[in-house]
Motif scaffolding. Structure first.
Motif, PDB file in Angstrom:
ATOM      1  N   VAL A  92     -22.570  22.151  18.033  1.00 21.86           N
ATOM      2  CA  VAL A  92     -22.840  21.945  19.450  1.00 21.86           C
ATOM      3  C   VAL A  92     -23.402  20.524  19.581  1.00 21.86           C
ATOM      4  N   TYR A  93     -22.797  19.757  20.456  1.00 23.48           N
ATOM      5  CA  TYR A  93     -23.205  18.370  20.651  1.00 23.48           C
ATOM      6  C   TYR A  93     -24.058  18.273  21.915  1.00 23.48           C
ATOM      7  N   TYR A  94     -25.215  17.634  21.766  1.00 19.32           N
ATOM      8  CA  TYR A  94     -26.159  17.476  22.862  1.00 19.32           C
ATOM      9  C   TYR A  94     -26.361  15.996  23.172  1.00 19.32           C
ATOM     10  N   CYS A  95     -26.441  15.671  24.442  1.00 21.33           N
ATOM     11  CA  CYS A  95     -26.847  14.324  24.824  1.00 21.33           C
ATOM     12  C   CYS A  95     -28.329  14.357  25.199  1.00 21.33           C
ATOM     13  N   ALA A  96     -28.961  13.226  25.031  1.00 20.93           N
ATOM     14  CA  ALA A  96     -30.382  13.119  25.300  1.00 20.93           C
ATOM     15  C   ALA A  96     -30.688  11.739  25.857  1.00 20.93           C
ATOM     16  N   ALA A  97     -31.759  11.666  26.648  1.00 23.02           N
ATOM     17  CA  ALA A  97     -32.147  10.404  27.271  1.00 23.02           C
ATOM     18  C   ALA A  97     -33.637  10.185  27.107  1.00 23.02           C
ATOM     19  N   ASP A  98     -34.001   8.938  26.908  1.00 21.65           N
ATOM     20  CA  ASP A  98     -35.417   8.572  26.866  1.00 21.65           C
ATOM     21  C   ASP A  98     -35.533   7.067  27.063  1.00 21.65           C
ATOM     22  N   SER A  99     -36.748   6.615  27.214  1.00 15.12           N
ATOM     23  CA  SER A  99     -36.958   5.195  27.517  1.00 15.12           C
ATOM     24  C   SER A  99     -36.713   4.304  26.299  1.00 15.12           C
ATOM     25  N   ILE A 100     -36.840   4.876  25.104  1.00 13.48           N
ATOM     26  CA  ILE A 100     -36.690   4.095  23.873  1.00 13.48           C
ATOM     27  C   ILE A 100     -35.655   4.775  22.997  1.00 13.48           C
ATOM     28  N   LEU A 101     -34.816   3.966  22.365  1.00  6.81           N
ATOM     29  CA  LEU A 101     -33.784   4.491  21.484  1.00  6.81           C
ATOM     30  C   LEU A 101     -34.382   4.827  20.127  1.00  6.81           C
ATOM     31  N   ARG A 102     -34.353   6.113  19.783  1.00  4.82           N
ATOM     32  CA  ARG A 102     -34.920   6.567  18.516  1.00  4.82           C
ATOM     33  C   ARG A 102     -34.037   7.632  17.909  1.00  4.82           C
ATOM     34  N   ARG A 103     -34.310   8.004  16.696  1.00  2.02           N
ATOM     35  CA  ARG A 103     -33.456   8.938  15.966  1.00  2.02           C
ATOM     36  C   ARG A 103     -33.955  10.373  15.954  1.00  2.02           C
ATOM     37  N   SER A 104     -35.222  10.563  16.206  1.00  2.00           N
ATOM     38  CA  SER A 104     -35.764  11.920  16.108  1.00  2.00           C
ATOM     39  C   SER A 104     -35.571  12.678  17.410  1.00  2.00           C
ATOM     40  N   PRO A 105     -35.064  13.913  17.355  1.00  2.00           N
ATOM     41  CA  PRO A 105     -34.930  14.690  18.588  1.00  2.00           C
ATOM     42  C   PRO A 105     -36.278  14.969  19.251  1.00  2.00           C
ATOM     43  N   ASP A 106     -37.335  14.957  18.503  1.00  2.00           N
ATOM     44  CA  ASP A 106     -38.660  15.226  19.067  1.00  2.00           C
ATOM     45  C   ASP A 106     -39.102  14.137  20.034  1.00  2.00           C
ATOM     46  N   ASP A 107     -38.472  12.977  19.968  1.00  2.00           N
ATOM     47  CA  ASP A 107     -38.866  11.841  20.807  1.00  2.00           C
ATOM     48  C   ASP A 107     -38.162  11.813  22.158  1.00  2.00           C
ATOM     49  N   TYR A 108     -37.258  12.749  22.397  1.00  2.00           N
ATOM     50  CA  TYR A 108     -36.472  12.711  23.630  1.00  2.00           C
ATOM     51  C   TYR A 108     -36.977  13.743  24.628  1.00  2.00           C
ATOM     52  N   ASP A 109     -37.160  13.295  25.854  1.00  2.00           N
ATOM     53  CA  ASP A 109     -37.694  14.159  26.905  1.00  2.00           C
ATOM     54  C   ASP A 109     -36.610  14.914  27.665  1.00  2.00           C
ATOM     55  N   TYR A 110     -35.412  14.339  27.756  1.00  2.71           N
ATOM     56  CA  TYR A 110     -34.372  14.913  28.604  1.00  2.71           C
ATOM     57  C   TYR A 110     -33.149  15.265  27.770  1.00  2.71           C
ATOM     58  N   TRP A 111     -32.627  16.485  28.025  1.00  3.15           N
ATOM     59  CA  TRP A 111     -31.515  17.006  27.237  1.00  3.15           C
ATOM     60  C   TRP A 111     -30.447  17.640  28.112  1.00  3.15           C
ATOM     61  N   GLY A 112     -29.199  17.476  27.677  1.00  5.72           N
ATOM     62  CA  GLY A 112     -28.122  18.223  28.285  1.00  5.72           C
ATOM     63  C   GLY A 112     -28.015  19.602  27.666  1.00  5.72           C
ATOM     64  N   GLN A 113     -27.119  20.395  28.191  1.00  7.40           N
ATOM     65  CA  GLN A 113     -27.006  21.790  27.773  1.00  7.40           C
ATOM     66  C   GLN A 113     -26.186  21.963  26.501  1.00  7.40           C
ATOM     67  N   GLY A 114     -25.485  20.937  26.072  1.00  6.40           N
ATOM     68  CA  GLY A 114     -24.685  21.044  24.857  1.00  6.40           C
ATOM     69  C   GLY A 114     -23.246  21.413  25.146  1.00  6.40           C
ATOM     70  N   THR A 115     -22.364  20.910  24.303  1.00  7.09           N
ATOM     71  CA  THR A 115     -20.951  21.241  24.403  1.00  7.09           C
ATOM     72  C   THR A 115     -20.427  21.497  22.987  1.00  7.09           C
ATOM     73  N   GLN A 116     -19.668  22.565  22.832  1.00  2.00           N
ATOM     74  CA  GLN A 116     -19.214  22.988  21.509  1.00  2.00           C
ATOM     75  C   GLN A 116     -18.002  22.182  21.067  1.00  2.00           C
ATOM     76  N   VAL A 117     -18.093  21.650  19.860  1.00  6.39           N
ATOM     77  CA  VAL A 117     -16.952  20.983  19.225  1.00  6.39           C
ATOM     78  C   VAL A 117     -16.624  21.764  17.961  1.00  6.39           C
ATOM     79  N   THR A 118     -15.403  22.232  17.877  1.00  8.09           N
ATOM     80  CA  THR A 118     -14.961  23.003  16.716  1.00  8.09           C
ATOM     81  C   THR A 118     -13.767  22.310  16.090  1.00  8.09           C
ATOM     82  N   VAL A 119     -13.890  22.011  14.813  1.00  7.68           N
ATOM     83  CA  VAL A 119     -12.819  21.339  14.081  1.00  7.68           C
ATOM     84  C   VAL A 119     -12.234  22.341  13.088  1.00  7.68           C
ATOM     85  N   SER A 120     -10.965  22.609  13.236  1.00  4.11           N
ATOM     86  CA  SER A 120     -10.315  23.552  12.335  1.00  4.11           C
ATOM     87  C   SER A 120      -9.754  22.804  11.125  1.00  4.11           C
ATOM     88  N   SER A 121      -9.913  23.406   9.981  1.00  8.27           N
ATOM     89  CA  SER A 121      -9.473  22.749   8.748  1.00  8.27           C
ATOM     90  C   SER A 121      -8.023  23.081   8.453  1.00  8.27           C
TER      91      SER A 121
END
Length: 121
Positions: A92-121
Motif C-alpha cells: 500500500v503506497y501512502y503520500c505524506a506532507a510536511d514542512s521539511i523533507l525527511r525520511r521517517s514516517p514519524d516526522d510527517y503530520d499529514y497522510w493520504g489514505q493509501g493506494t494498493q499496488v500489486t505486482v504479479s510475478s
C-alpha cells in the motif's frame, strides 16, 4: 490539509504504474511531499521525497533508478512514476506532507489514505 492518493492497481512484473496524490487545503507549495509504502506484515518505509519547489528529491536505494517523484504545484498534486516494477514493490503506497523533507514516517503530520499496488510475478 487532506491528501487523496489514487492510481494504484495490478500490474505485471516489469511493467509501469503512476500513482498520484492530490492535496486539499493549506498551501501545497509550502509542503515537502513524500511517498511511503507498507507491505503486508512489514513496517512503513520511505520510498521517495521531493522538496516544496521540486528542486530536490531523493529515493530509497531499493527504488533508485526505477521510480521518479514529481510534483505540479499548479495542480496541488504529487506523482510517483514506477517503472520496472518488481514483485517486492507490492504494498500500500501512502503520500505524506510536511514542512521539511525527511525520511521517517514519524516526522510527517499529514497522510493520504493509501493506494494498493500489486505486482504479479
Amino acid at each position: 490539509v487532506q491528501l487523496q492518493a489514487s492510481g494504484g492497481g495490478l500490474v505485471q512484473a516489469g511493467g509501469s504504474l503512476r500513482v498520484s496524490c492530490a492535496v486539499f487545503g493549506g498551501t501545497f507549495s509550502n509542503y515537502a511531499m513524500a511517498w511511503f509504502r507498507q507491505g503486508t506484515g512489514k513496517e512503513r518505509e520511505f520510498v521517495a521525497g521531493i522538496s516544496w519547489s521540486g528542486g530536490s528529491s531523493f529515493y530509497a536505494d531499493s527504488v533508485k533508478g526505477r521510480f521518479a517523484i514529481s510534483r505540479d504545484n499548479a495542480k496541488n498534486t504529487v506523482y510517483l512514476q514506477m517503472n520496472s516494477l518488481k514483485f517486492e514493490d507490492t504494498a500500500v503506497y501512502y503520500c505524506a506532507a510536511d514542512s521539511i523533507l525527511r525520511r521517517s514516517p514519524d516526522d510527517y503530520d499529514y497522510w493520504g489514505q493509501g493506494t494498493q499496488v500489486t505486482v504479479s510475478s
